[in-house]
Design a protein around this motif. Structure first.
Motif, PDB file in Angstrom:
ATOM      1  N   THR A 203      -8.206   1.779  -8.217  1.00 52.32           N
ATOM      2  CA  THR A 203      -9.008   1.807  -8.822  1.00 52.32           C
ATOM      3  C   THR A 203      -9.592   0.198  -8.644  1.00 52.32           C
ATOM      4  O   THR A 203      -9.611  -0.791  -8.870  1.00 52.32           O
ATOM      5  CB  THR A 203      -9.568   2.672  -9.949  1.00 52.32           C
ATOM      6  OG1 THR A 203      -9.472   1.639 -10.987  1.00 52.32           O
ATOM      7  CG2 THR A 203      -9.103   3.558 -10.092  1.00 52.32           C
TER       8      THR A 203
ATOM      9  N   VAL B 216     -13.637  -0.739  -9.123  1.00 50.71           N
ATOM     10  CA  VAL B 216     -15.360  -0.945  -9.778  1.00 50.71           C
ATOM     11  C   VAL B 216     -16.096  -2.274  -9.872  1.00 50.71           C
ATOM     12  O   VAL B 216     -15.777  -3.468  -9.879  1.00 50.71           O
ATOM     13  CB  VAL B 216     -14.993  -0.319 -11.099  1.00 50.71           C
ATOM     14  CG1 VAL B 216     -16.458  -0.087 -11.214  1.00 50.71           C
ATOM     15  CG2 VAL B 216     -14.542   1.188 -11.267  1.00 50.71           C
TER      16      VAL B 216
ATOM     17  N   ASP C  89      -4.144  -6.348  -9.393  1.00 54.90           N
ATOM     18  CA  ASP C  89      -5.140  -6.360 -10.274  1.00 54.90           C
ATOM     19  C   ASP C  89      -6.075  -7.691 -10.221  1.00 54.90           C
ATOM     20  O   ASP C  89      -5.543  -8.592  -9.966  1.00 54.90           O
ATOM     21  CB  ASP C  89      -4.133  -5.797 -11.941  1.00 54.90           C
ATOM     22  CG  ASP C  89      -3.025  -5.078 -12.019  1.00 54.90           C
ATOM     23  OD1 ASP C  89      -3.598  -3.977 -11.664  1.00 54.90           O
ATOM     24  OD2 ASP C  89      -2.966  -5.139 -12.645  1.00 54.90           O
TER      25      ASP C  89
ATOM     26  N   ARG D  40      -9.141   1.801   2.519  1.00 58.85           N
ATOM     27  CA  ARG D  40      -8.503   2.765   1.705  1.00 58.85           C
ATOM     28  C   ARG D  40      -7.023   2.640   1.037  1.00 58.85           C
ATOM     29  O   ARG D  40      -6.330   2.531   1.157  1.00 58.85           O
ATOM     30  CB  ARG D  40      -8.367   4.409   1.605  1.00 58.85           C
ATOM     31  CG  ARG D  40      -8.107   5.062   0.702  1.00 58.85           C
ATOM     32  CD  ARG D  40      -8.478   7.023   1.059  1.00 58.85           C
ATOM     33  NE  ARG D  40      -9.891   7.061   1.088  1.00 58.85           N
ATOM     34  CZ  ARG D  40      -9.956   8.621   1.886  1.00 58.85           C
ATOM     35  NH1 ARG D  40      -9.497   9.218   2.451  1.00 58.85           N
ATOM     36  NH2 ARG D  40     -11.167   8.103   2.283  1.00 58.85           N
TER      37      ARG D  40
ATOM     38  N   ALA E 258     -11.097  -4.319 -10.411  1.00 63.07           N
ATOM     39  CA  ALA E 258      -9.103  -3.759  -8.861  1.00 63.07           C
ATOM     40  C   ALA E 258      -8.230  -3.574  -9.571  1.00 63.07           C
ATOM     41  O   ALA E 258      -7.808  -4.708 -10.696  1.00 63.07           O
ATOM     42  CB  ALA E 258      -9.113  -4.623  -7.991  1.00 63.07           C
TER      43      ALA E 258
END
Length: 216
Positions: A73, A75, A37, A68, A15
């Motif tokens: 991002t 993954v 992060d 959301r 993240a």
């Protein structure tokens, strides 16, 4: 014959730059996450700690896709299991019926689901409640069911939000035995809590402070 080597996985969850804010009134927005992060590598047990209101549960919900992010991002490489802070259950279903339902959602074969269910009952010690409806279970047994459902499909990465709530000492010990087994199998676990009592059980501890995740 040509041999193609599979790339070595460097992470199971990554993240980056996660931001989230909520509107407070007509003009004010409260920033909860300010570019947080976190990365989980295979076979790693990581703790994410922070004060109440620091955004831990918001971060977790974004990682599992339940919320959301405003930016950033996430993954995930592999299956993801999620154990929310508040157990999710259907009052009229028994423990067996919960496992059957979640097994279908995970697209597991009936045989694989039954095998995994038996192993989880044994590991967490609540097989005698297999035919008991959820609305008749104690809080501690619901916590075991909650964890068992998250583990059912043997996910590569397991995310746990305040998992100790409702655990007695025996369940706490069994929980860490399961975590140790998953580490040995190359599975990864992220545990979110407002405090960490047994730091030696973690590979890393990350602190959420001022909307950012930093090594502690």
């Amino acid at each position: 014959m040509t041999t193609v080597e599979r790339p070595v996985r460097t992470f199971v969850l990554d993240a980056a730059g996660i931001e989230k804010s909520y509107r407070r009134g007509l003009r004010h927005r409260q920033n909860i996450l300010r570019g947080a992060d976190i990365t989980l590598r295979p076979g790693e047990v990581v703790g994410l700690v922070g004060e109440n209101g620091s955004g831990k549960s918001t971060f977790m919900k974004i990682l599992v896709g339940a919320l959301r992010a405003d930016a950033g991002t996430v993954v995930v490489d592999g299956k993801l299991g999620y154990c929310p802070q508040e157990p999710v259950f259907y009052e009229r279903l028994t423990c067996d019926e919960h496992f059957e339902l979640f097994g279908r959602a995970y697209r597991m074969s009936p045989a694989a689901e039954r095998r995994a269910r038996r192993e989880l009952y044994a590991a967490l010690g609540f097989e005698r409640y297999a035919s008991t409806r959820a609305d008749r279970l104690s809080g501690g047994t619901l916590a075991k069911l909650n964890l068992g459902l998250a583990l059912l499909a043997d996910p590569e990465v397991l995310l746990l939000d305040e998992p100790y709530a409702g655990f007695d000492w025996d369940t706490y010990v069994k929980f860490w035995q399961l975590v140790a087994q998953r580490r040995e199998q190359g599975r990864s676990v992220l545990i979110i809590s407002h405090f960490v009592a047994d730091e030696e059980r973690f590979d890393r501890i990350v602190q959420l402070r001022d909307g950012r995740a930093e090594p502690r």
